[in-house]
Design a protein around this motif. Structure first.
Motif, PDB file in Angstrom:
ATOM      1  N   HIS A   1       0.847  -1.193   0.000  1.00  0.00           N
ATOM      2  CA  HIS A   1       0.000   0.000   0.000  1.00  0.00           C
ATOM      3  C   HIS A   1       0.881   1.241   0.000  1.00  0.00           C
ATOM      4  CE1 HIS A   1      -3.817  -2.080   0.654  1.00  0.00           C
ATOM      5  NE2 HIS A   1      -3.220  -2.808   1.578  1.00  0.00           N
TER       6      HIS A   1
ATOM      7  N   LYS B   1     -15.348  12.088   4.325  1.00  0.00           N
ATOM      8  CA  LYS B   1     -14.446  10.941   4.314  1.00  0.00           C
ATOM      9  C   LYS B   1     -13.468  11.042   5.482  1.00  0.00           C
ATOM     10  CE  LYS B   1     -14.462  10.113  -0.694  1.00  0.00           C
ATOM     11  NZ  LYS B   1     -13.627  10.046  -1.916  1.00  0.00           N
TER      12      LYS B   1
ATOM     13  N   ILE C   1      -5.614   2.851   2.435  1.00  0.00           N
ATOM     14  CA  ILE C   1      -6.607   2.452   1.428  1.00  0.00           C
ATOM     15  C   ILE C   1      -7.530   3.615   1.092  1.00  0.00           C
ATOM     16  CG2 ILE C   1      -8.617   0.969   1.032  1.00  0.00           C
ATOM     17  CD1 ILE C   1      -7.150  -1.226   2.575  1.00  0.00           C
ATOM     18  N   LEU C   2      -7.911   4.383   2.109  1.00  0.00           N
ATOM     19  CA  LEU C   2      -8.777   5.532   1.864  1.00  0.00           C
ATOM     20  C   LEU C   2      -8.090   6.534   0.940  1.00  0.00           C
ATOM     21  CD1 LEU C   2     -10.957   7.186   4.597  1.00  0.00           C
ATOM     22  CD2 LEU C   2      -9.940   8.549   2.783  1.00  0.00           C
TER      23      LEU C   2
ATOM     24  N   ALA D   1      -7.067   7.354  -6.855  1.00  0.00           N
ATOM     25  CA  ALA D   1      -7.632   6.722  -8.047  1.00  0.00           C
ATOM     26  C   ALA D   1      -8.736   7.589  -8.647  1.00  0.00           C
ATOM     27  CB  ALA D   1      -8.179   5.335  -7.702  1.00  0.00           C
ATOM     28  N   SER D   2      -9.526   8.238  -7.784  1.00  0.00           N
ATOM     29  CA  SER D   2     -10.604   9.100  -8.279  1.00  0.00           C
ATOM     30  C   SER D   2     -10.074  10.335  -8.980  1.00  0.00           C
ATOM     31  CB  SER D   2     -11.521   9.508  -7.120  1.00  0.00           C
ATOM     32  OG  SER D   2     -10.878  10.446  -6.257  1.00  0.00           O
TER      33      SER D   2
ATOM     34  N   GLU E   1      -5.654   5.810  -1.195  1.00  0.00           N
ATOM     35  CA  GLU E   1      -5.551   5.181  -2.512  1.00  0.00           C
ATOM     36  C   GLU E   1      -6.830   5.384  -3.315  1.00  0.00           C
ATOM     37  OE1 GLU E   1      -2.481   1.530  -1.294  1.00  0.00           O
ATOM     38  OE2 GLU E   1      -4.601   1.120  -1.703  1.00  0.00           O
ATOM     39  N   GLU E   2      -7.961   5.261  -2.661  1.00  0.00           N
ATOM     40  CA  GLU E   2      -9.242   5.469  -3.341  1.00  0.00           C
ATOM     41  C   GLU E   2      -9.376   6.910  -3.815  1.00  0.00           C
ATOM     42  OE1 GLU E   2     -11.995   4.250  -0.365  1.00  0.00           O
ATOM     43  OE2 GLU E   2     -11.785   2.092  -0.796  1.00  0.00           O
ATOM     44  N   GLN E   3      -8.922   7.852  -2.994  1.00  0.00           N
ATOM     45  CA  GLN E   3      -8.963   9.251  -3.394  1.00  0.00           C
ATOM     46  C   GLN E   3      -8.045   9.506  -4.585  1.00  0.00           C
ATOM     47  OE1 GLN E   3     -10.871  11.765  -2.403  1.00  0.00           O
ATOM     48  NE2 GLN E   3      -9.856  13.175  -3.824  1.00  0.00           N
TER      49      GLN E   3
END
Length: 346
Positions: free
Chosen positions: A81, A268, A92-93, A99-100, A95-97
């Protein structure tokens, strides 16, 4: 000590040589015009494609900055990660941001080589899960950590023990193996933060000049990664508590339950605190969200002054603020102290 050929004599001295970018051993990198934290800010035009080697604090911060400027960003790390030292849920949170926002993340990467082409562009060759991949970029940023600046200073002549990787060896009072010489900052600590260097310098001034006895081990050190959302931390991680078999309880409040976050459509993230089992003594905390770096100071202050989590519940926080999440953590702890009899009485 000799400076520009002039000999200076002293009764006490302090070494504050700092650190520099740690350059990984990747085939071909020595033949590439790569960027570091120093040269990055000398760029005169925005790279259309930016490869970032290393996904620690700086790598993540710059990846998001350049993506928002308009670069196509490729972020590489050997770890499973990004920000692998932080709580997995926090990583992970983020990473999601990322990716967006269109950042291309490549975790668990093995670096094969980097090649520079005649037009100045570069190709990064990696493998993931045994499969080869290549990425053509215009610039490569190396952000794989820091190394202490200790070479070629004549430290061995002065009887000062040091390591090229870990830096100058100091005791709890920041004295080196030469008791007349102290060290402070990145050259002697694993906590390579500006605020840590400031704190260590204050200890040296007190101990070297005013006969103080301040100890590094007494410091409670918070830090923050300035992405969006920010990730701030102080004290022990869950993995630390598990490793040392310390019994603890964890309390968490999500920003989705905080009115200010809901109003700003920025819900978030979370505030998470670990306390010693059976008490409200705070052992560590992680905050993920907007202004997390500002909010972590309240918890740090509590830890330094032995103020328990339950006591924070009695502190009035302005409404609506995101810091209300910290007060609500105190409420959550105090609920665990209620017995059936006390609930009936209420």
């Amino acid at each position: 000590i000799k400076v520009n050929g002039k000999t200076l004599r002293f009764s006490k001295a302090c070494i504050c040589t700092g650190s520099k970018a740690s350059i990984p051993n990747i085939e071909g990198l020595n033949n590439v015009d790569y960027l570091t934290n120093v040269s990055l800010f000398n760029l005169k035009e925005l790279p259309k494609r930016l490869g970032v080697i290393g996904a620690g604090a700086m790598g993540c911060e710059m990846a998001q900055v350049f993506a928002r400027f308009g670069s196509q960003v490729y972020l590489f790390t050997r770890s499973l990660h990004i920000l692998n030292r932080e709580d997995e849920e926090a990583s992970i949170l983020l990473e999601e941001q990322f990716a967006s926002e269109g950042i291309s993340i490549h975790c668990n990467s093995e670096y094969v080589r980097i090649k520079q082409h005649k037009n100045g562009s570069k190709t990064i060759f990696i493998t993931r899960d045994g499969k080869p991949y290549s990425f053509r970029v215009d610039q490569v940023l190396i952000s794989t950590g820091r190394r202490p600046v200790v070479k070629n200073l004549g430290l061995d002549v002065a009887g000062i023990n040091f390591s090229e990787t870990k830096g100058i060896k100091v005791n709890d009072y920041l004295q080196t193996s030469n008791s007349s010489v102290y060290a402070a900052g990145d050259c002697c600590t694993q906590y390579k933060f500006t605020h840590m260097a400031d704190s260590l310098s204050r200890i040296v001034i007190r101990n070297a000049l005013f006969f103080g006895s301040l100890k590094v081990s007494s410091l409670v050190v918070p830090w923050c990664t300035y992405t969006q959302p920010e990730i701030a931390h102080v004290g022990a991680y869950l993995r630390d508590l598990s490793e040392y078999k310390i019994r603890f309880q964890t309390f968490q409040v999500n920003f989705s339950d905080i009115d200010r976050s809901i109003l700003e459509n920025d819900s978030k993230g979370f505030v998470r605190v670990h306390v010693k089992d059976g008490t409200d003594k705070i052992l560590g905390a992680t905050i993920v969200g907007d202004r997390a770096g500002d909010m972590i100071s309240e918890i740090t202050l509590a830890m330094v002054n032995n103020i328990g989590l339950g006591a924070i519940a009695s502190v009035i926080h302005p409404y609506p603020t995101k810091a209300e999440a910290v007060r609500k953590l105190g409420d959550e702890f105090n609920k665990t102290r209620l017995t059936t009899l006390s609930l009936i009485h209420i």
